[in-house]
Each structure stands twice: as structure tokens, then as C-alpha cells.
Design a protein around this motif. Sequence first.
Motif, short mmCIF file in Angstrom:
data_model
loop_
_atom_site.label_atom_id
_atom_site.label_comp_id
_atom_site.label_asym_id
_atom_site.label_seq_id
_atom_site.Cartn_x
_atom_site.Cartn_y
_atom_site.Cartn_z
N PHE A 44 5.24 11.45 -6.94
CA PHE A 44 4.45 10.39 -6.31
C PHE A 44 4.41 10.56 -4.81
CE2 PHE A 44 5.34 8.58 -10.36
CZ PHE A 44 4.21 7.82 -10.63
N ASN A 45 3.22 10.32 -4.24
CA ASN A 45 3.10 10.21 -2.79
C ASN A 45 2.54 8.83 -2.44
OD1 ASN A 45 0.36 10.29 -3.23
ND2 ASN A 45 0.17 12.47 -2.75
N LEU A 46 2.28 8.60 -1.16
CA LEU A 46 1.86 7.27 -0.73
C LEU A 46 0.57 6.81 -1.42
CD1 LEU A 46 2.12 4.79 1.10
CD2 LEU A 46 0.93 6.09 2.89
N SER A 71 8.91 -8.08 6.07
CA SER A 71 7.97 -8.40 5.02
C SER A 71 7.47 -7.08 4.40
CB SER A 71 6.80 -9.18 5.62
OG SER A 71 5.82 -9.36 4.64
N PHE A 72 7.99 -6.76 3.22
CA PHE A 72 7.71 -5.47 2.60
C PHE A 72 6.55 -5.56 1.61
CE2 PHE A 72 12.20 -4.77 3.78
CZ PHE A 72 12.10 -3.52 4.37
N THR A 73 5.80 -4.49 1.53
CA THR A 73 4.77 -4.30 0.49
C THR A 73 5.16 -3.07 -0.31
OG1 THR A 73 3.13 -5.10 2.05
CG2 THR A 73 2.29 -3.99 0.07
N GLY A 74 4.96 -3.15 -1.62
CA GLY A 74 5.30 -1.99 -2.44
C GLY A 74 4.85 -2.18 -3.87
N GLY A 137 5.65 -5.15 7.37
CA GLY A 137 4.78 -5.76 8.38
C GLY A 137 3.42 -5.06 8.46
N GLY A 138 2.97 -4.53 7.33
CA GLY A 138 1.67 -3.85 7.29
C GLY A 138 1.67 -2.43 7.85
N GLN A 139 2.83 -1.97 8.28
CA GLN A 139 2.94 -0.61 8.86
C GLN A 139 3.74 0.29 7.92
OE1 GLN A 139 1.64 -0.04 12.17
NE2 GLN A 139 0.80 -2.08 11.74
N SER A 140 3.54 1.60 8.05
CA SER A 140 4.37 2.52 7.27
C SER A 140 5.82 2.43 7.73
CB SER A 140 3.82 3.93 7.36
OG SER A 140 3.75 4.32 8.70
N LEU A 141 6.71 3.02 6.95
CA LEU A 141 8.15 2.77 7.13
C LEU A 141 8.81 3.66 8.19
CD1 LEU A 141 9.17 2.27 3.38
CD2 LEU A 141 8.46 0.54 5.05
N GLY A 142 8.07 4.56 8.79
CA GLY A 142 8.60 5.39 9.87
C GLY A 142 9.77 6.24 9.42
N SER A 143 10.89 6.12 10.12
CA SER A 143 12.04 6.99 9.84
C SER A 143 12.66 6.71 8.47
CB SER A 143 13.09 6.86 10.92
OG SER A 143 13.55 5.52 10.94
#
Length: 181
Positions: A44-46, A71-74, A137-143
Amino acid sequence: MNTRALFAIPLLIGLGNSPLQAACPGGVSSSFTVSGQVTNPGVFNLSQLEQFAPAQANVTHFAAGSVVTESFTGVLLWDLLNNPPVGGIVTDPTVKNDILHKIVIVTGTDCYQSVFGAGEFDPLFGGSQIMVAYATGGQSLGSAGFARIVVPGDKAGGRFVSNIANIDVEDAGLYPSNSPK
Ligand SMILES: Nc1nc2c(c(=O)[nH]1)N[C@H]1C(S)=C(S)[C@@H](COP(=O)(O)O)O[C@H]1N2
Ligand SMILES: [Mo]
């Protein structure tokens, strides 16, 4: 002890690391594998995670001593494992509640691991909204990589495995064939 094992000792000391460490370089993940006792193991990828019905969780927990609110989305871990393409955790219909034998081992690129029991997030049992999160928060998870585990209600962030590399479904196997030892 056999001779081969004795020869291996100086080799391991020479490397200065556990033999497993080579497989655990760490770093930011961009895909993970789903393996083990599922109908269709796969990668799986994004963009594939974004195909699922999104789940949301507002989570407040302790991470390294400070309170963090995010605030997580998944996608719910249950939904990921029990819809196409994975197509379900494989269970034996002749074993009473075989789903309760299954464990889900989540491993990060650094080999950080946490185990979950299928019964804790099966909607018929614990129903925990354990999530494979891909945004905060609507952004990718970065590190933290493209995906991490989020467990709403946990007091500390230890089970929030980041940089997921593998989700493996196995049988706890403590009591084969339904019979106590
Ligand atoms: N892959 C990986 N995930 C991990 C860890 C880790 O060392 N490696 N540490 C855990 C711990 S102990 C905490 S408290 C949280 C911290 O998450 P944060 O860095 O987003 O605050 O990540 C968890 N997930
Ligand atoms: Mo932690």
C-alpha cells in the motif's frame, strides 16, 4: 553448541549490531506491506489508502512527556484488512471465534513494533477505532512517514507506530486446535 554457531559469534560481534538491524534502517516510509494470514497480501502507498472511507480521530496523548493534541485522518485498521484488495483476515470456520486468535504485528522502518489483538478492533468485539493514519491537521505526516498507527484513547503515544513498513497478521497459536495445553 555446534561449531557453526561458534563461528557466528565473532562475526556478529564484528558487525557490532544485531543481525536484524540491517533490515531496520529507519527513515521515512512511502509504502508498507500487508502480509501473513490475509486473503491477498500486498503493498500500500498513500493513494491506495486514500481510496478507503476516511476515518477521523481527535487524539490527545503523552509523547515524550508532553501533551500532544492532533486531528488524524486515516483508514480504520479493520477496514484496511477486511475490504478489497486485502479481502479479509483468514480464519478457520471450524475453530470457535478464530478471529480472537489473530494478532496484528505492526512494524516501522526502524523495526519499532506494536502488536494488536484482532479482537480489540473487530467491530463485533472491542471495536477500537485503531487507524492507519495518513494525515494530521490535513497535512501529511512528515517525519512520521506516509502512514502511522493511531489508537484513540491511548494515554501515551507508544502504540502509534510511525513510518509503517509492514502489517503482519498471524495466529497467536498458543492453543492449537482449540485445546488447552
Ligand atoms: N517507528 C516508530 N514509531 C514510534 C516510535 C518509534 O521509536 N519508532 N516511538 C513511539 C513513541 S514511544 C511515541 S511517544 C510516539 C511519539 O510520536 P511523535 O514523535 O509523533 O510525538 O511515537 C511512537 N511511534
Ligand atoms: Mo513514548
